[in-house]
Scaffold this motif. Structure first.
Motif, PDB file in Angstrom:
ATOM      1  N   ASP B 151       0.740  -1.558   0.259  1.00  0.00           N
ATOM      2  CA  ASP B 151       0.004   0.096  -0.342  1.00  0.00           C
ATOM      3  C   ASP B 151       0.852   1.652   0.053  1.00  0.00           C
ATOM      4  O   ASP B 151       0.130   2.148  -0.624  1.00  0.00           O
ATOM      5  CB  ASP B 151      -0.771   0.206   1.466  1.00  0.00           C
ATOM      6  CG  ASP B 151      -2.229  -0.783   0.659  1.00  0.00           C
ATOM      7  OD1 ASP B 151      -1.904  -1.387  -0.190  1.00  0.00           O
ATOM      8  OD2 ASP B 151      -3.038  -1.176   2.335  1.00  0.00           O
ATOM      9  N   VAL B 154       2.846   1.530  -3.904  1.00  0.00           N
ATOM     10  CA  VAL B 154       1.888   2.101  -4.740  1.00  0.00           C
ATOM     11  C   VAL B 154       0.605   3.463  -4.527  1.00  0.00           C
ATOM     12  O   VAL B 154      -0.241   3.857  -5.459  1.00  0.00           O
ATOM     13  CB  VAL B 154       0.480   1.211  -5.334  1.00  0.00           C
ATOM     14  CG1 VAL B 154       1.139  -0.207  -5.072  1.00  0.00           C
ATOM     15  CG2 VAL B 154      -0.148   0.634  -4.167  1.00  0.00           C
ATOM     16  N   GLU B 156       0.548   7.232  -3.896  1.00  0.00           N
ATOM     17  CA  GLU B 156       1.052   8.749  -4.341  1.00  0.00           C
ATOM     18  C   GLU B 156       0.556  10.283  -3.200  1.00  0.00           C
ATOM     19  O   GLU B 156       1.625  10.834  -3.168  1.00  0.00           O
ATOM     20  CB  GLU B 156       0.178   9.952  -5.334  1.00  0.00           C
ATOM     21  CG  GLU B 156       0.356   8.777  -6.807  1.00  0.00           C
ATOM     22  CD  GLU B 156      -1.032   8.917  -7.710  1.00  0.00           C
ATOM     23  OE1 GLU B 156      -1.219  10.165  -7.477  1.00  0.00           O
ATOM     24  OE2 GLU B 156      -0.471   8.385  -8.843  1.00  0.00           O
ATOM     25  N   GLU B 160      -4.078   8.481   0.709  1.00  0.00           N
ATOM     26  CA  GLU B 160      -4.175   7.489  -0.416  1.00  0.00           C
ATOM     27  C   GLU B 160      -3.444   6.184   0.613  1.00  0.00           C
ATOM     28  O   GLU B 160      -4.372   4.938   0.601  1.00  0.00           O
ATOM     29  CB  GLU B 160      -3.256   7.379  -1.580  1.00  0.00           C
ATOM     30  CG  GLU B 160      -4.288   6.736  -2.373  1.00  0.00           C
ATOM     31  CD  GLU B 160      -3.375   7.553  -4.171  1.00  0.00           C
ATOM     32  OE1 GLU B 160      -2.641   7.716  -3.929  1.00  0.00           O
ATOM     33  OE2 GLU B 160      -3.908   6.054  -4.984  1.00  0.00           O
ATOM     34  N   ASN B 163      -6.366   5.673   3.191  1.00  0.00           N
ATOM     35  CA  ASN B 163      -7.061   4.930   2.440  1.00  0.00           C
ATOM     36  C   ASN B 163      -7.177   2.892   2.596  1.00  0.00           C
ATOM     37  O   ASN B 163      -8.188   2.092   2.639  1.00  0.00           O
ATOM     38  CB  ASN B 163      -8.055   5.552   1.608  1.00  0.00           C
ATOM     39  CG  ASN B 163      -8.443   6.867   1.980  1.00  0.00           C
ATOM     40  OD1 ASN B 163      -8.449   6.929   2.846  1.00  0.00           O
ATOM     41  ND2 ASN B 163      -8.217   7.371   1.396  1.00  0.00           N
ATOM     42  N   TYR B 164      -5.670   2.811   1.704  1.00  0.00           N
ATOM     43  CA  TYR B 164      -6.034   1.650   1.149  1.00  0.00           C
ATOM     44  C   TYR B 164      -5.801   0.701   2.683  1.00  0.00           C
ATOM     45  O   TYR B 164      -6.225  -0.607   2.215  1.00  0.00           O
ATOM     46  CB  TYR B 164      -4.678   1.225   0.339  1.00  0.00           C
ATOM     47  CG  TYR B 164      -4.528   2.076  -1.453  1.00  0.00           C
ATOM     48  CD1 TYR B 164      -5.092   1.726  -1.758  1.00  0.00           C
ATOM     49  CD2 TYR B 164      -3.107   2.882  -1.206  1.00  0.00           C
ATOM     50  CE1 TYR B 164      -5.817   2.149  -3.151  1.00  0.00           C
ATOM     51  CE2 TYR B 164      -3.360   2.981  -3.030  1.00  0.00           C
ATOM     52  CZ  TYR B 164      -4.814   2.947  -3.241  1.00  0.00           C
ATOM     53  OH  TYR B 164      -4.661   2.765  -5.089  1.00  0.00           O
ATOM     54  N   MET B 165      -5.348   0.647   3.489  1.00  0.00           N
ATOM     55  CA  MET B 165      -4.832   0.003   4.975  1.00  0.00           C
ATOM     56  C   MET B 165      -6.249   0.091   5.715  1.00  0.00           C
ATOM     57  O   MET B 165      -6.900  -0.881   5.875  1.00  0.00           O
ATOM     58  CB  MET B 165      -3.633   0.933   5.793  1.00  0.00           C
ATOM     59  CG  MET B 165      -2.493   0.498   5.445  1.00  0.00           C
ATOM     60  SD  MET B 165      -0.284   0.905   6.515  1.00  0.00           S
ATOM     61  CE  MET B 165      -1.273   2.948   6.151  1.00  0.00           C
ATOM     62  N   ILE B 166      -6.632   1.210   5.014  1.00  0.00           N
ATOM     63  CA  ILE B 166      -8.428   1.288   6.243  1.00  0.00           C
ATOM     64  C   ILE B 166      -9.171   0.525   5.212  1.00  0.00           C
ATOM     65  O   ILE B 166      -9.852  -0.547   5.994  1.00  0.00           O
ATOM     66  CB  ILE B 166      -8.700   2.466   6.227  1.00  0.00           C
ATOM     67  CG1 ILE B 166      -8.159   3.123   7.235  1.00  0.00           C
ATOM     68  CG2 ILE B 166     -10.860   2.644   6.648  1.00  0.00           C
ATOM     69  CD1 ILE B 166      -8.647   5.271   7.101  1.00  0.00           C
TER      70      ILE B 166
END
Lengths: 300, 190
Positions: B151, B154, B156, B160, B163-166
């Motif tokens: 996460d 990838v 930026e 972001e 949010n990916y981890m959440i």
């Protein structure tokens, strides 16, 4: 001592020719041996310069049609002979179910990947731009009436970059942990973000009618391609799976380790996983494709 | 040239009635981050949370004889004022150096050379592009190091990445897993 005067001129002539041929053969032999030794030395130096264990990729794949009318999955594995210089590319594209021409779109993506090979390992933005270009070409032709997902890994010198658009899978198995590396680009992500920001739990995000709808895919205009900005390091016995969702919808992530293992060859793992999906006899089984890459030590 | 620290903070009560953790970020000459796991302190939680917030917020300004010992002073204050069972981490980023002290299972991880490593106590050099996550053990519970790493690589920006981890934690437990607290940081060029 030898007395050559007793020999006939013909025999002496033959001996001279034989002697010359012998020295030519000896020279050629020495040249070949020297070339081999130099190359072995260069190769060993190249490995030593990496200052690292040199891992190789054991690769196997399967591609099967489920209960669909056509095979809408396509895949690509780059030539293994190119691996030392250009790394290994493994990609799976899955035509989007419910839309027309999924088969054509996924095979078009793969054929364009083949054309574009080799890829620059050190510039993932450049590779992502190529994928976006392919997506735009599909958009121009089909205007969102068709599309496909793409997952692609690029392994070189014990490191891996990956690219993804849509909801196919790149899975890393390391030790006893199985991790989906690429996030699925579906509507759930948007809902979870909103609910988390609102301080509430996210159960409703998964029951939403549009939960599994893709927010990005190949065929979308200027699609977002998830890419690593710098590569992930790989270790011995890491296993990487590049699959369409037909595999993980039937054998979920938590159960993959039952069939795929670093102790098995990639081929055996691929066979076991393929038969596991088949054995489930899912009445709505999607097409299922998987590429399995096992990192192992090279004993050169 | 001093780097710019980009950050994102996540606080969520999960399925608990109250949010008991404390996440503090104070930016002055340096950037100081503190995370306190509220579930591990008994008694008067609010009192300890207030004390922790004060320690972290004043770490950059504390009027002590030697400014280079600001962080040590804050760490000592936390040691004195927090109960022994408290789990917390205080981290200060000053230029290209991060210094941290942790107590219990609140910890930080840093992305280095394609790997995820635990940030050790004490000083550690940073370079442009380094990515750090500091979180409670409850936040890490549903995440593998490989997932956090993927996460991070990838993403930026910090939000972001968060949010990916959440999304991953949500996929696993729909955020019904107690208080969740984390800070993501990216070291940017000046």
């Amino acid at each position: 001592m030898l007395d050559f005067t007793l020999l006939s001129d013909r025999v002496v002539e033959l001996m001279q020719v034989g002697g010359v041929l012998f020295f030519i053969a000896l020279g050629a032999f020495a040249y070949i041996m020297l070339t081999i030794l130099i190359n072995v030395f260069k190769y060993k130096k190249k490995i030593a310069d990496k200052n690292d264990d040199y891992l190789i990729c054991d690769v196997a794949y399967f591609i099967e049609r489920g209960k669909r009318d056509a095979q809408e999955d396509s895949f690509y594995i780059s030539p293994m002979t190119e691996m030392p210089d250009n790394g290994l590319i493994a990609a799976v594209s899955d035509g989007m179910g419910g839309l027309a021409n999924g088969e054509d779109v996924s095979s078009y993506i793969i054929s364009r990947l083949k054309e574009s090979y080799p890829f620059n390992f050190d510039d993932t933005a450049e590779v992502a731009a190529i994928l976006r270009q392919i997506s735009d070409e599909i958009y121009e032709k089909y205007k969102l009436s068709s599309g496909a997902t793409i997952v692609m890994i690029h392994i070189k010198d014990n490191f891996m970059n990956f690219y993804s658009s849509g909801d196919s899978n790149i899975i890393l198995m390391r030790g006893d942990k199985t991790t989906l590396l690429n996030q699925r680009q579906n509507y759930v992500s948007y809902l979870v973000k909103k609910m988390a920001e609102g301080g509430i739990t996210t159960h409703d995000a998964y029951t939403n009618n549009r939960a599994r709808a893709l927010t990005d895919f190949m065929g979308n205009h200027e699609c977002k391609v998830i890419r690593t900005s710098s590569p992930i390091r790989l270790f011995e016995e890491d296993v990487i799976l590049v699959t369409s969702d037909g595999v993980t919808d039937t054998v979920n992530l938590g159960r993959l380790s039952k069939y795929v293992s670093p102790q098995l060859s990639a081929r055996t793992s691929a066979e076991r996983l393929k038969y596991a999906v088949r054995a489930k006899k899912n009445k709505r089984q999607d097409n299922y494709t998987g590429i399995i890459v096992k990192m192992e030590r090279c004993f050169l | 040239m001093l780097p710019v620290i980009e950050y994102n903070i996540f606080r969520h009560a999960g399925d608990s009635l109250t949010y008991d953790d404390e996440v503090v970020l104070a930016a002055s000459v340096s950037t100081t981050i503190g995370i306190l796991d509220g579930n591990k302190i008994g008694g008067d939680k609010d009192k300890f949370r207030d004390a922790f917030r004060t320690i972290v917020e004043t770490a950059g300004y504390e009027d002590i004889a030697d400014p280079s010992h600001r962080f040590e002073f804050a760490a000592e204050q936390a040691e004195c004022q927090m109960p022994p069972e408290a789990e917390y981490m205080i981290m200060e980023i000053d230029g290209h150096v991060v210094e941290s002290v942790r107590h219990g299972n609140v910890s930080a991880k840093i992305v280095m050379s394609g790997e995820m490593r635990s940030l050790p106590n004490g000083k550690f050099g940073l370079s442009e592009g380094d990515r750090i996550i500091c979180a409670t053990s409850n936040f890490y519970r549903k995440l593998t190091d490989e997932a956090i790493l993927a996460d991070a690589l990838v993403s930026e920006n910090c939000s972001e990445w968060m949010n990916y981890m959440i999304r991953r934690i949500s996929d696993s437990c729909e955020l019904k897993c107690g208080n969740l607290s984390a800070v993501t940081l990216i070291v940017r060029g000046s």
